[in-house]
Design an enzyme around this catalytic site. Structure first.
Site, mmCIF file in Angstrom:
data_model
loop_
_atom_site.group_PDB
_atom_site.id
_atom_site.type_symbol
_atom_site.label_atom_id
_atom_site.label_comp_id
_atom_site.label_asym_id
_atom_site.label_seq_id
_atom_site.Cartn_x
_atom_site.Cartn_y
_atom_site.Cartn_z
ATOM 1 N N LYS A 94 -4.728 5.368 30.402
ATOM 2 C CA LYS A 94 -3.671 6.305 29.829
ATOM 3 C C LYS A 94 -4.233 7.852 30.169
ATOM 4 C CE LYS A 94 -2.582 8.667 26.333
ATOM 5 N NZ LYS A 94 -2.208 9.910 26.825
ATOM 6 N N GLY A 128 -12.465 12.662 25.442
ATOM 7 C CA GLY A 128 -11.527 13.772 24.615
ATOM 8 C C GLY A 128 -12.187 14.381 23.263
ATOM 9 N N SER A 129 -11.414 14.864 22.556
ATOM 10 C CA SER A 129 -11.916 15.569 21.255
ATOM 11 C C SER A 129 -12.533 14.907 20.166
ATOM 12 C CB SER A 129 -10.840 16.303 20.812
ATOM 13 O OG SER A 129 -10.068 15.662 20.006
ATOM 14 N N THR A 130 -13.360 15.546 19.325
ATOM 15 C CA THR A 130 -14.085 14.527 18.466
ATOM 16 C C THR A 130 -13.154 14.197 17.488
ATOM 17 O OG1 THR A 130 -16.267 15.625 18.925
ATOM 18 C CG2 THR A 130 -16.070 14.586 16.649
ATOM 19 N N GLY A 137 -11.560 11.051 19.089
ATOM 20 C CA GLY A 137 -12.439 10.216 19.321
ATOM 21 C C GLY A 137 -12.858 9.247 18.070
ATOM 22 N N GLU A 163 -16.809 9.904 24.745
ATOM 23 C CA GLU A 163 -17.208 11.132 25.188
ATOM 24 C C GLU A 163 -16.771 12.504 24.606
ATOM 25 O OE1 GLU A 163 -17.819 14.298 27.001
ATOM 26 O OE2 GLU A 163 -17.382 13.660 28.785
ATOM 27 N N CYS A 183 -16.151 20.222 28.398
ATOM 28 C CA CYS A 183 -16.716 19.595 27.056
ATOM 29 C C CYS A 183 -18.009 20.208 26.918
ATOM 30 C CB CYS A 183 -16.684 18.143 27.123
ATOM 31 S SG CYS A 183 -17.378 17.216 28.394
HETATM 32 P P1 ADP Z 1 -6.239 17.572 23.007
HETATM 33 O O1 ADP Z 1 -5.988 17.712 21.514
HETATM 34 O O2 ADP Z 1 -6.709 18.705 23.570
HETATM 35 O O3 ADP Z 1 -5.126 17.115 23.455
HETATM 36 P P2 ADP Z 1 -7.410 14.965 22.762
HETATM 37 O O4 ADP Z 1 -8.666 14.320 22.463
HETATM 38 O O5 ADP Z 1 -6.433 14.751 21.475
HETATM 39 O O6 ADP Z 1 -7.261 16.528 23.253
HETATM 40 O O7 ADP Z 1 -6.557 13.998 24.026
HETATM 41 C C1 ADP Z 1 -7.441 13.497 24.656
HETATM 42 C C2 ADP Z 1 -6.817 12.083 25.031
HETATM 43 O O8 ADP Z 1 -6.467 11.369 23.821
HETATM 44 C C3 ADP Z 1 -5.256 12.441 25.814
HETATM 45 O O9 ADP Z 1 -4.851 11.339 27.008
HETATM 46 C C4 ADP Z 1 -4.562 12.001 24.383
HETATM 47 O O10 ADP Z 1 -3.160 11.434 24.634
HETATM 48 C C5 ADP Z 1 -5.130 10.914 23.694
HETATM 49 N N1 ADP Z 1 -4.763 10.863 22.433
HETATM 50 C C6 ADP Z 1 -4.454 11.962 21.285
HETATM 51 N N2 ADP Z 1 -4.424 11.330 20.014
HETATM 52 C C7 ADP Z 1 -4.462 10.068 20.369
HETATM 53 C C8 ADP Z 1 -4.663 8.829 19.429
HETATM 54 N N3 ADP Z 1 -4.363 9.231 18.184
HETATM 55 N N4 ADP Z 1 -4.966 7.845 19.798
HETATM 56 C C9 ADP Z 1 -5.282 7.437 21.100
HETATM 57 N N5 ADP Z 1 -5.185 8.349 21.908
HETATM 58 C C10 ADP Z 1 -4.822 9.697 21.628
#
Ligand code: ADP
Length: 501
Positions: free
Chosen positions: A198, A251-253, A256, A273, A307
């Protein structure tokens, strides 16, 4: 799309953007079951670039079932390692053959300069497939002679096998979309896993184009599925799906942590990560110009949306003023513009939301007493541009020093004592990267073990190699990507004990 007309672009890129985007499930290019779509915006002008399907739980479920079938029953599951290797090498060749188009798509979707997209993102993606192709034939267990005390009359031989973990759910961010897709897909395929990928909602296009190349390489249906959709719907459905065996997330902590909690309910394996607030330490012996260039590059590369961005700099007070003056001058001189413009070095941020977030941090910094010696504002006009910003008069009580900004904002602080700078460097919940700038060998070797970070660079920053494990200490993540280490992340170890008495 009209605003792109004046920038030169391949016909194939135009044709890709003009086509109706679909996602790949079980070898078929499909719309979402609900028919819902997401707008993909060009961050350089705020205009609509494309529309992609917005997947929901039903679509994710179909993709996971397809990946499960491919893992359990298909020719893929019985394929020889050399054949997997050959397929991955073919993907690498196809990425290279389509490098310019992939780079243009990435540049339009993410905002980054097309020269960077081609020279770094696309070329490293191809290299990643090639490097991981090599691992397909080198996955090994071990043998051991067992001596089981309560079974003295028997003779035992033990060995371990590394087996593909199974169906991988890969969720990736928007800062290096093609490269992050490759970091997940290449090791997953090298080890014989199947994948539901995704991409981020802001930047789904290069993953779709990559999936076409994976099909073209001859990887059979269901092995790689790509679902486009929102994190909170498609991403969350994937993370909590009991049919996946492993989640690979970048992605973000905070996201994650949410994903990790959902995954743990099913004991789904995970590698995470996550974010960073990486310190850059400049010792007093440096060449001022070289160090300043390194410091500027550590934060402003990819508009700070990295990151491992070197977002906190600690400069020895003997050289602080000279280094920071030079960094500010560089920040002000970097040409900003749309990624497709060949002279651009700083592209827009990925979205209006990200621009507002970054501007909010700059305001918070000023409100708490920080002073901008470069930037500090958006570039007026269309697009989501924030000027490279350098904040001084900062300290560790400030939000701008403590939190990940993920934009072109550097906070700078002087130091005069090594113990003090080590304490400051480690005074963060994160531990992804750090860099040291010096030619004092003894000082460097003393510092490296004291920094709590997954990677410490010396006289460089954010440089990655496929052979070097990459990941975080502390809240920067779980597990390692790349290198030999990543193979463990995509395999289970099975112990086999044979009684041959
Ligand atoms: P940002 O807030 O900058 O978009 P994220 O870490 O939230 O960074 O996004 C990284 C990835 O995680 C994207 O593919 C986003 O669609 C996905 N994502 C965001 N929220 C969720 C969630 N609750 N569960 C699974 N995936 C998510």
């Amino acid at each position: 799309m009209n605003n792109n007309q004046h920038l030169s672009m391949l016909d194939s890129t135009r044709a890709f953007l003009a086509s109706t985007q679909k996602m790949l499930i079980d070898g078929a290019w499909v719309q979402s079951t609900s028919g819902a779509t997401l707008d993909v915006i060009n961050p350089a002008d705020g205009e609509l670039l494309a529309r992609v399907p917005s997947a929901d739980e039903t679509d994710v479920d179909r993709a996971v079932l397809a990946a499960r079938r491919a893992f359990d029953d298909s020719a893929w599951s019985r394929m020889k390692p050399t054949d997997r290797e050959r397929l991955l090498l073919r993907v690498a060749d196809l990425i290279e053959a389509n490098a310019r188009e992939l780079a243009e798509i990435e540049s339009l979707d993410n905002g980054k300069p097309v020269t960077v997209a081609q020279g770094l993102d696309v070329s490293m993606a191809a290299q990643c497939f090639r490097y991981m192709a090599g691992w397909a034939t080198k996955i090994e267990g071990s043998t051991l002679d067992a001596s089981i005390p309560y079974s003295p009359s028997n003779a035992f031989f033990g060995y371990t096998r590394k087996e593909a973990v199974g169906v991988v759910g890969a969720i990736i961010p928007w800062n290096f979309p093609l490269l992050m897709a490759s970091w997940k897909l290449a090791p997953a395929l090298a080890t014989g896993c199947t994948v539901v990928l995704k991409p981020a909602e802001d930047t789904p296009l290069s993953a779709l184009r990559l999936a076409m190349l994976i099909e073209e390489a001859g990887i059979e249906k269901g092995v790689v599925n790509v679902v486009t959709g929102l994190g909170r719907t498609a991403g969350a459905a994937l993370a909590r799906h009991p049919g996946i065996d492993k989640i690979a997330f970048t992605g973000s902590t905070p996201t994650g942590k949410a994903i990790g909690r959902a995954a743990l309910d099913n004991m789904t394996r995970m590698s995470l990560e996550l974010g960073g607030k990486s310190p850059v330490i400049v010792l007093p012996d440096v060449d001022i110009d070289k160090a300043a260039e390194g410091v500027a590059n550590a934060i402003f590369f990819n508009s700070g949306q990295v990151c491992t961005a070197g977002s906190r700099v600690y400069v020895h007070d003997k050289v602080f003023d000279r280094v920071m003056e030079r960094v500010a001058a560089i920040a002000q001189s970097l040409p900003m513009g749309p990624g497709l413009d060949a002279s651009t070095q700083i592209g827009p941020l990925v979205s209006a939301r990200q621009m507002d977030r970054v501007l909010g941090y700059i305001k918070a910094g000023r409100d708490e007493g920080a002073r901008a010696i470069a930037g500090g504002a958006r570039k007026e006009g269309a697009g989501f541009f924030v000027k490279p910003t350098v904040l001084v008069d900062t300290d560790h009580s400030m939000k701008v020093v403590r939190e990940e900004i993920f934009g072109p904002v550097l906070v700078a602080m002087p130091f005069n004592d090594i113990d003090n700078v080590v304490a400051k460097a480690n005074d963060t919940p994160y531990g992804l990267g750090a860099s040291i700038w010096s030619n004092d060998l003894s000082a460097i070797h003393k510092l490296v073990p004291r920094i709590k970070a997954g990677t410490v660079w010396v006289n460089c920053h954010s440089l990655l190699d496929n052979a070097m494990p990459f990941g975080g200490f502390k809240q920067s993540g779980f597990g390692r990507e790349l290198g030999r280490a990543v193979i463990d992340m995509y395999t289970e170890s099975k112990s086999v004990l044979i009684n041959y008495a």
